[in-house]
Structure formats: structure tokens, C-alpha cells
Design a protein around this motif. Structure first.
Motif, PDB file in Angstrom:
ATOM      1  N   PHE A 191      25.292  18.127  -6.515  1.00 42.14           N
ATOM      2  CA  PHE A 191      24.997  18.799  -5.395  1.00 42.14           C
ATOM      3  C   PHE A 191      26.013  19.345  -4.518  1.00 42.14           C
ATOM      4  CE2 PHE A 191      20.900  16.569  -6.537  1.00 42.14           C
ATOM      5  CZ  PHE A 191      20.256  17.745  -6.627  1.00 42.14           C
ATOM      6  N   THR A 192      27.133  18.707  -4.533  1.00 42.95           N
ATOM      7  CA  THR A 192      28.108  19.053  -3.433  1.00 42.95           C
ATOM      8  C   THR A 192      29.426  19.167  -4.266  1.00 42.95           C
ATOM      9  OG1 THR A 192      28.882  16.556  -2.983  1.00 42.95           O
ATOM     10  CG2 THR A 192      26.814  17.492  -1.832  1.00 42.95           C
ATOM     11  N   TYR A 197      27.519  22.716   0.013  1.00 45.39           N
ATOM     12  CA  TYR A 197      26.849  21.407  -0.061  1.00 45.39           C
ATOM     13  C   TYR A 197      25.189  21.915  -0.067  1.00 45.39           C
ATOM     14  CZ  TYR A 197      25.390  16.757   1.647  1.00 45.39           C
ATOM     15  OH  TYR A 197      24.688  15.454   1.755  1.00 45.39           O
ATOM     16  N   THR A 198      24.429  21.512  -1.286  1.00 49.23           N
ATOM     17  CA  THR A 198      23.222  22.180  -1.458  1.00 49.23           C
ATOM     18  C   THR A 198      21.935  21.259  -1.347  1.00 49.23           C
ATOM     19  OG1 THR A 198      23.255  21.209  -3.798  1.00 49.23           O
ATOM     20  CG2 THR A 198      24.395  23.501  -3.321  1.00 49.23           C
ATOM     21  N   LEU A 199      22.452  20.039  -0.618  1.00 47.20           N
ATOM     22  CA  LEU A 199      21.302  19.096  -0.264  1.00 47.20           C
ATOM     23  C   LEU A 199      20.838  19.420   1.177  1.00 47.20           C
ATOM     24  CD1 LEU A 199      22.810  15.897  -1.879  1.00 47.20           C
ATOM     25  CD2 LEU A 199      20.872  17.061  -2.449  1.00 47.20           C
ATOM     26  N   ILE A 237      26.678  13.156  -5.084  1.00 46.60           N
ATOM     27  CA  ILE A 237      27.356  13.546  -3.876  1.00 46.60           C
ATOM     28  C   ILE A 237      28.890  13.445  -3.979  1.00 46.60           C
ATOM     29  CG2 ILE A 237      27.775  13.321  -1.290  1.00 46.60           C
ATOM     30  CD1 ILE A 237      24.570  12.755  -1.361  1.00 46.60           C
ATOM     31  N   ASP A 238      29.619  14.176  -4.176  1.00 45.16           N
ATOM     32  CA  ASP A 238      30.996  14.024  -4.555  1.00 45.16           C
ATOM     33  C   ASP A 238      31.962  13.706  -3.539  1.00 45.16           C
ATOM     34  OD1 ASP A 238      33.364  13.872  -6.277  1.00 45.16           O
ATOM     35  OD2 ASP A 238      32.992  15.965  -7.239  1.00 45.16           O
ATOM     36  N   HIS A 295      25.306   8.982  -8.255  1.00 41.91           N
ATOM     37  CA  HIS A 295      26.585   9.157  -8.672  1.00 41.91           C
ATOM     38  C   HIS A 295      27.692   9.525  -7.367  1.00 41.91           C
ATOM     39  CE1 HIS A 295      30.115  10.516 -10.906  1.00 41.91           C
ATOM     40  NE2 HIS A 295      29.466  10.408 -12.071  1.00 41.91           N
ATOM     41  N   ILE A 296      28.540   9.172  -7.272  1.00 40.49           N
ATOM     42  CA  ILE A 296      29.446   9.397  -5.934  1.00 40.49           C
ATOM     43  C   ILE A 296      30.655  10.070  -6.151  1.00 40.49           C
ATOM     44  CG2 ILE A 296      28.291   7.494  -4.627  1.00 40.49           C
ATOM     45  CD1 ILE A 296      31.794   6.521  -4.988  1.00 40.49           C
TER      46      ILE A 296
END
Length: 513
Positions: A191-192, A197-199, A237-238, A295-296
Motif C-alpha cells: 500500500f505504501t 500512500y494509498t491508505l 505499510i513499508d 507486513h511492515i
């Protein structure tokens, strides 16, 4: 009691005779992945439009409706359901708790009996029936078979990169349908990243990239859509690298002092950053309730100027961390693991940390090993980490860097390979089989939504054959023959027939789009 049983049996036999019939016919069974056991007869079962589906468990009702809808898309035949096991029920779906996990069986005779260990097992059996279904004389046709099946790998994933290339909701749904058709059970959504940032967020609303983010309602819609099909979405979220969106939108919370030199990393010395990440992970976890994982990222963090930041210097002293940014990074992972567990998830990370440092990374995380530049897979296993194989070659699908199906089929779940000549796995790393390697994941990075389906539709099933059946291996030509036949009905299922060339160049294939 004996007379009553005979009467019920005769009524059921007569009703089946009215709504179903058997016919002598040779019928190919094209199923991918191949079932563990299939016993094929010499007849086919024909079902009329009056045939109905039944389940004794109300939780299975939505799956029956989905199966009816998908059969209609493929064959234009409409079936119905019945809420009692009366003389109209020719297809029975039921859960048997004595079966393990995604184990299922299908018995096709005068009727169709489907049994699975849980809802997700029945969803996998549904996909098998979709692949078996045919049409003759205006009737729905299935071969007489007995199937017993279960996957070897408990984790069979697909990653889609939404941060670098925006995807509309309808495209993600197509990808979920594709994944379900070939029995994927996890969909990781990236997502990111640097690009967007698509959240959404209720508290940190500025994080969301304008015109390139999903609403809470859309995410809930995706969660429901995937769960119905037996697929679990893993949000990613990376952090702390790949995080320029955090830094740019909320510098007072996330930026290091020298943000001009390094605008890509979260400040691991700010308590405000940890508090914000706790909140963000919490609100996203509350949407993707079904996922056991969060997942981070954790990979490719750029540490320039981090150690010179005043907050970092104070934080290192307060937490008695060696004055080494790599030890701070490991501390960050440990602390994030606590936050993720607080929200009732298990943390996943990309291969990013190295062995032989002072701060120990917990063994209750899952490491997604991809390029083998930091911690070799054999070392991770030896040290007791749970691993998912994301081998760069051949599991990465990246625009011009993607692999032909035959190369994918030559891979196995305990093998890491890389096209980059400075990576240790440039000479493939083949490890011994280990239960700590729980599965694998095909990763579609940086691709536009236009090329996702063409790129994946014939690569994904080849990969799935290798993780569903890790021990047995049928000839590659046979696999592709099955896939080519199944691909035609996939086009009807997802209303998309765009194809990729699948050609392989010097190192990579080239898209035709």
C-alpha cells in the motif's frame, strides 16, 4: 426406521434421476494445481437447470451463491440453492472438522458431494469444480471423478504493488478472482512506498495521496470480496525505509533533522513516530480482521545522516543502544513487533536485517526472503526463523523483468535464484527441505494495472503447481496444456482475455503491451 430410510433413499434416487443423468463420454480433467489423488470414471454427470445446491452449514451459503454466479459466467447455465436437503439438492457442500486445514474431497456420481476441512477448503474445491465444469446439450457437465486433495505449502501468496502504480478496485477484484481460480490463499497488498500512500487514515489524513488512495469503505469491500473467495489480504505499510510519504506529509513526526539529504526514512528516535505508527497499524488491522499477519516492509532502509539526528542520539542513550544505526534499526523492528502483536497480528518483514548483531530479532516474525543480500536463507533456517520464499528469480514479475513459465517451473520452494551477478544467489542457493519454509510468494512489482492480468494469468498457475505440489512434478508441457485450456474459461470468469507474450529474452521477457 428401516422402511423410512429406504423411502428417503428412493425419493432421493428418483429426484436425481429427474434432475441429473449419466452419459458415457470421455472427458479430460484439466486441473491446476493437480490434485493429490484423482480417480476418473468413464461417464459424465449432466445436471439440469432444476438442479440445486445445498449445505447444512449456513456459513457456506455465500459460497454456494458465488459458485452459482461463476458457473453462470463460464457456461451461461443458472443453478439455484435450497435451504433443506430435499429432493432438489444435487450438489452438496459441507464442512467436516475432522479434515485438516484446506484438505478437501469431491465425489461426483449421481450427484456431487464436496467436503472440506473449513470454509477455505471448500473455496478451493469450488475452484476445482469450476475447472472441471463443461456444457453439453444445454446442461452442466462434470466428469465422474473422486478427488482427494490438499496443499503442501500452507502459505501460497501473490503480492500486488499498489503504491508505485495505482490500481482501481475493479482491477484488484479481477486479480482476486484469478488468484482464487488457482488456489492462492494470501494476497499481500503493497500500500505504501516512495511514490504514494494509498491508505486512508482518520487521524493522519494528509498521508493519503490525492486521487491515489482507497477509502475505508473500499478496503472493507476488498476484505469481504477476498474472504468470500477464500483469500486473506495481508496489508503492508513499508517502514522505516521507503517512507518518504510519511516524511513529506508529517515532517514534525517522521523526519530526521537532515531531511534534505535523507527524505526517505522514518525517524526511529522519535516517540511521536512510534505513537503514530501504532495508531495507523491499529486502524488498518481493524479493517483486515481476517489476516493473521501484518507486513511492515523493513527492507532497503537508507541510513544517511540518521545517527546525526538529535532525537536519534537521545533515544540511543535513553534505550542503552550502541551508537550504531544498524542496532537502532534492529531495535525499531523489535519495537514494531510489539506494536503489531498488540493489534493481534504476526509481523512479517522483507529480508533486511543481518545476522550477528547485538539486538536479537524475535523468532516469532516471518521473513520474506527475496534477494539474499543480507541474511542467506540457509542461515535464517539454521537460526530458527520462519521463512517465505520470494526468490527474485523467477518469482518477481516486474514489467520487462519477468520470467517465462518454463523457468518458473524449474524452481522449487527451497531454491533462491537471482539475475543480479553480485547477489549471493546469482549461483542458485538450494537448501534442504525444512518446515520453517512455510511457502512462497509471486511478487508483481511496479506494473500498471493494464498489464497485471496478462502478466500473471499464465505465470501464476505454473508457480502454484510448484507450491501446491512440492514433491510431485508432472511434465511441463502437460502443465501448460492444462493451463491453456483453463485460461479460456478464466477469460469468461474475469471478463478479460488480454494475454502476455511469455517470451524470454537475454535475461527477461518483454511485454507485448
Amino acid at each position: 426406521m428401516r422402511i423410512l430410510s429406504i423411502t428417503i433413499f428412493m425419493l432421493f434416487f428418483i429426484s436425481c434421476d429427474q434432475t441429473t443423468s449419466l452419459k458415457k463420454k470421455d472427458f479430460d480433467t484439466n486441473i491446476i494445481p493437480q490434485p493429490k489423488m484423482i480417480d476418473k470414471g468413464s461417464e459424465v454427470l449432466l445436471l439440469s437447470g432444476q438442479s440445486k445446491l445445498y449445505s447444512p452449514q449456513s456459513d457456506v451459503y455465500p459460497l454456494l451463491d458465488l459458485f452459482i454466479s461463476e458457473i453462470n459466467k463460464i457456461t451461461n447455465i443458472e443453478l439455484g440453492t435450497t435451504d433443506t436437503n430435499n429432493d432438489e439438492a444435487d450438489i452438496l457442500f459441507q464442512i467436516d472438522a475432522s479434515m485438516i486445514g484446506e484438505e478437501y474431497s469431491i465425489e461426483i456420481g449421481n450427484s456431487i458431494n464436496v467436503i472440506g476441512g473449513n470454509y477455505k477448503a471448500l473455496a478451493k474445491a469450488k475452484s476445482t469444480l469450476l475447472q472441471l465444469a463443461g456444457k453439453e446439450e444445454g446442461k452442466l457437465m462434470f466428469p465422474l471423478v473422486t478427488i482427494k486433495d490438499n496443499p503442501n505449502a500452507s502459505y501460497r501468496g501473490l503480492l500486488v504493488d499498489l503504491a508505485r502504480q495505482w490500481h482501481e478496485i475493479h482491477t484488484i477484484k479481477k486479480l482476486i478472482d484469478l488468484a482464487a481460480y488457482y488456489k492462492i490463499n494470501y494476497l499481500q497488498l503493497h500500500f505504501t512506498d516512495y511514490q504514494s500512500y494509498t491508505l486512508p487514515s482518520t487521524k493522519y489524513k494528509n498521508l493519503s495521496t490525492p486521487n491515489r488512495h482507497y477509502t475505508f469503505e473500499q478496503l472493507k469491500e476488498l476484505e469481504a470480496y477476498s474472504q468470500l473467495r477464500g483469500i486473506t489480504i495481508i496489508p503492508e505499510i513499508d517502514i522505516p525505509g521507503h517512507s518518504s510519504q510519511f516524511v513529506r506529509k508529517y515532517p514534525e513526526i517522521f523526519a530526521i533533522k537532515d531531511t534534505m539529504t535523507n527524505p526517505w526514512i522514518i525517524n526511529m528516535g522519535k516517540e511521536d513516530a512510534y505513537e503514530a505508527l501504532d495508531f495507523i497499524i491499529g486502524e488498518i488491522s481493524s479493517i483486515f480482521k481476517a489476516s493473521p499477519y501484518f507486513h511492515i516492509g523493513g527492507d532497503e532502509a537508507i541510513f544517511d545522516k540518521v545517527s546525526e539526528d538529535p532525537f536519534v542520539q537521545n533515544y540511543i542513550k535513553a534505550h542503552h543502544i550502541d551508537n550504531d544505526v544498524h542496532e537502532l534499526y534492529r531495535h525499531f523492528l523489535v519495537r514494531m513487533n510489539g506494536i503489531v502483536k498488540k493489534h493481534h497480528k504476526q509481523m512479517c518483514v522483507w529480508e533486511g536485517f543481518r545476522p550477528n548483531c547485538k539486538i536479537k530479532i524475535p523468532k516469532d516474525i516471518i521473513v520474506f526472503e527475496f534477494e539474499t543480500n543480507r541474511y542467506l536463507p540457509n542461515e535464517l533456517i539454521k537460526d530458527g526463523y520462519t521463512v517465505v520464499n520470494n526468490s527474485w528469480k523467477p518469482l518477481y514479475v516486474v514489467n520487462e523483468k519477468k520470467w517465462e513459465p518454463k523457468t518458473i517451473y524449474s524452481w522449487n520452494m527451497w531454491k533462491w535464484d537471482n539475475w543480479y551477478d553480485k547477489a549471493p544467489s546469482y549461483n542458485p542457493i538450494q537448501i534442504e527441505k525444512s518446515p520453517l519454509v512455510i511457502g512462497a510468494q509471486m511478487c508483481s512489482w511496479e506494473q500498471s494495472e493494464k498489464v497485471e492480468i496478462p502478466s500473471l494469468r499464465k505465470r501464476l498457475p505454473v508457480y502454484m503447481e510448484r507450491v501446491w505440489n512440492t514433491d510431485e512434478k508432472i511434465p511441463f508441457e502437460e502443465v501448460m496444456n492444462h493451463i491453456n485450456i483453463l485460461d479460456d474459461r478464466l477469460s469468461k470468469l474475469i471478463n478479460d482475455n488480454e494475454q502476455d507474450s511469455l517470451l524470454h529474452g537475454h535475461n527477461f521477457t518483454k511485454d507485448t503491451q
